[in-house]
Design a protein around this motif. Structure first.
Motif, PDB file in Angstrom:
ATOM      1  N   PRO A 155       0.796  -1.229   0.000  1.00  0.00           N
ATOM      2  CA  PRO A 155       0.000   0.000   0.000  1.00  0.00           C
ATOM      3  C   PRO A 155       0.826   1.275   0.000  1.00  0.00           C
ATOM      4  CG  PRO A 155      -0.989  -1.611   1.468  1.00  0.00           C
ATOM      5  CD  PRO A 155       0.311  -2.196   1.014  1.00  0.00           C
ATOM      6  N   CYS A 156       1.934   1.304   0.731  1.00  0.00           N
ATOM      7  CA  CYS A 156       2.741   2.529   0.767  1.00  0.00           C
ATOM      8  C   CYS A 156       3.382   2.809  -0.585  1.00  0.00           C
ATOM      9  CB  CYS A 156       3.789   2.464   1.875  1.00  0.00           C
ATOM     10  SG  CYS A 156       5.031   1.162   1.676  1.00  0.00           S
ATOM     11  N   LEU A 157       3.733   1.769  -1.338  1.00  0.00           N
ATOM     12  CA  LEU A 157       4.303   1.976  -2.669  1.00  0.00           C
ATOM     13  C   LEU A 157       3.228   2.418  -3.664  1.00  0.00           C
ATOM     14  CD1 LEU A 157       6.832  -0.996  -2.958  1.00  0.00           C
ATOM     15  CD2 LEU A 157       7.246   1.350  -2.190  1.00  0.00           C
ATOM     16  N   ILE A 192      12.634   3.074  -5.593  1.00  0.00           N
ATOM     17  CA  ILE A 192      12.793   3.298  -7.036  1.00  0.00           C
ATOM     18  C   ILE A 192      12.707   1.974  -7.787  1.00  0.00           C
ATOM     19  CG2 ILE A 192      14.265   4.315  -8.813  1.00  0.00           C
ATOM     20  CD1 ILE A 192      13.168   6.248  -6.622  1.00  0.00           C
ATOM     21  N   ASP A 193      13.419   0.954  -7.289  1.00  0.00           N
ATOM     22  CA  ASP A 193      13.397  -0.348  -7.953  1.00  0.00           C
ATOM     23  C   ASP A 193      11.983  -0.906  -8.054  1.00  0.00           C
ATOM     24  OD1 ASP A 193      16.135  -0.248  -8.170  1.00  0.00           O
ATOM     25  OD2 ASP A 193      16.540  -1.702  -6.589  1.00  0.00           O
ATOM     26  N   ARG A 194      11.209  -0.764  -6.998  1.00  0.00           N
ATOM     27  CA  ARG A 194       9.873  -1.338  -6.968  1.00  0.00           C
ATOM     28  C   ARG A 194       8.845  -0.496  -7.718  1.00  0.00           C
ATOM     29  NH1 ARG A 194       8.141  -4.537  -2.977  1.00  0.00           N
ATOM     30  NH2 ARG A 194       6.406  -4.799  -4.434  1.00  0.00           N
ATOM     31  N   CYS A 195       9.033   0.821  -7.731  1.00  0.00           N
ATOM     32  CA  CYS A 195       8.006   1.716  -8.297  1.00  0.00           C
ATOM     33  C   CYS A 195       8.265   2.133  -9.741  1.00  0.00           C
ATOM     34  CB  CYS A 195       7.877   2.966  -7.431  1.00  0.00           C
ATOM     35  SG  CYS A 195       7.125   2.672  -5.809  1.00  0.00           S
ATOM     36  N   PHE A 196       9.521   2.342 -10.110  1.00  0.00           N
ATOM     37  CA  PHE A 196       9.838   2.822 -11.461  1.00  0.00           C
ATOM     38  C   PHE A 196       9.887   1.639 -12.423  1.00  0.00           C
ATOM     39  CE2 PHE A 196      11.718   7.339 -11.571  1.00  0.00           C
ATOM     40  CZ  PHE A 196      10.776   7.791 -10.678  1.00  0.00           C
TER      41      PHE A 196
END
Length: 209
Positions: free
Chosen positions: A74-76, A108-112
C-alpha cells in the motif's frame, strides 16, 4: 460559465508538490531540509503532499527483475499515486557510499517499472518517458564538501539520481542542492542550508504554477 472556466484553469495550473524524505531514520537533517522546503512551497500557495521513507514498510528487493511482478505494498501504491498527482517533486536524503540509501533505492526499484516510469520500444533501443512534464529538486546531504565529492567521485550520487533515474523517466530539469560536510557543520551553517532549502521550495511553487 466564465467563472467555472477560470476556476478549472486555475486548478490545472496550481502547484502540486510531492516531498519525499528518503532517509531511513525518522529524524535527520534531510527531514529538516524537507521541512524548510515544504514551508517555502506552502508559503507560495502550493499544495504539498509528503511521504517519509521511515514510515514505509515494504520489501525493497525486486527479486525477479522485470520477469515477474510483485504486488505493490500500500505505501508503494500511495507513493506512485502521489508522484502521478504532482507536477513537481522534491527528494531529500543523505548520500551514502556514492548513492542513495538502500531502502530508498528499493522504492525506485519497486516503483519505477515499465508501464509506469517508462515504456521500452520493441523495435529500437529507445523508450518513452512516462513521467514527462514534471520537474524535481533534490536536497542531498553529505559528510564531504561538494568540491571534494566532485574531484574524488565525479559527484556520482548527483549523477545517479539526476540522469539514470529522474531524467530517464522524463522528470527534468532536476536541480540538485548538495550540502556538506554535515558532521562538522555549525548551527549557523545548518541555518543557512535550511534557508536555501526554503528558498528552493518557494521557487518550485512558482515554477510549477
Amino acid at each position: 460559465m466564465s467563472v467555472l472556466f477560470i476556476r478549472i484553469i486555475g486548478d490545472n495550473m496550481s502547484a502540486r508538490l510531492f516531498v519525499f524524505v528518503g532517509h531511513p531514520r525518522s529524524t535527520s537533517l534531510s527531514h529538516g531540509l524537507a521541512d524548510a522546503y515544504q514551508r517555502g512551497a506552502e508559503a507560495e500557495g502550493a499544495e504539498v503532499r509528503r511521504m517519509n521513507l521511515s514510515d514505509m514498510q515494504f520489501d525493497p528487493d525486486l527479486t525477479e527483475g522485470y520477469h515477474a511482478r510483485k504486488t505493490l505494498e500500500p505505501c508503494l501504491e500511495e507513493w506512485r499515486d502521489t508522484l502521478s498527482w504532482a507536477n513537481h517533486t522534491c527528494w531529500a536524503y543523505a548520500q551514502w557510499w556514492g548513492g542513495m540509501p538502500a531502502k530508498m533505492k528499493g522504492v525506485i526499484d519497486r516503483c519505477f517499472l515499465p508501464g509506469y516510469a517508462m515504456k521500452y520500444h520493441e523495435d529500437d533501443p529507445f523508450w518513452d518517458r512516462l513521467l514527462s512534464g514534471r520537474k524535481a529538486d533534490v536536497l542531498m546531504t553529505a559528510d564531504a564538501p561538494v568540491w571534494f565529492d566532485r574531484l574524488s567521485n565525479g559527484r556520482a550520487a548527483k549523477l545517479q539520481v539526476q540522469k539514470p533515474v529522474l531524467h530517464f523517466a522524463g522528470i527534468k530539469p532536476a536541480r540538485i542542492l548538495q550540502v556538506g560536510p554535515v558532521k562538522t557543520a555549525s548551527d549557523a551553517t545548518i541555518a543557512k542550508w535550511l534557508k536555501k532549502a526554503e528558498a528552493r521550495g518557494a521557487q518550485a511553487a512558482r515554477r510549477a504554477s
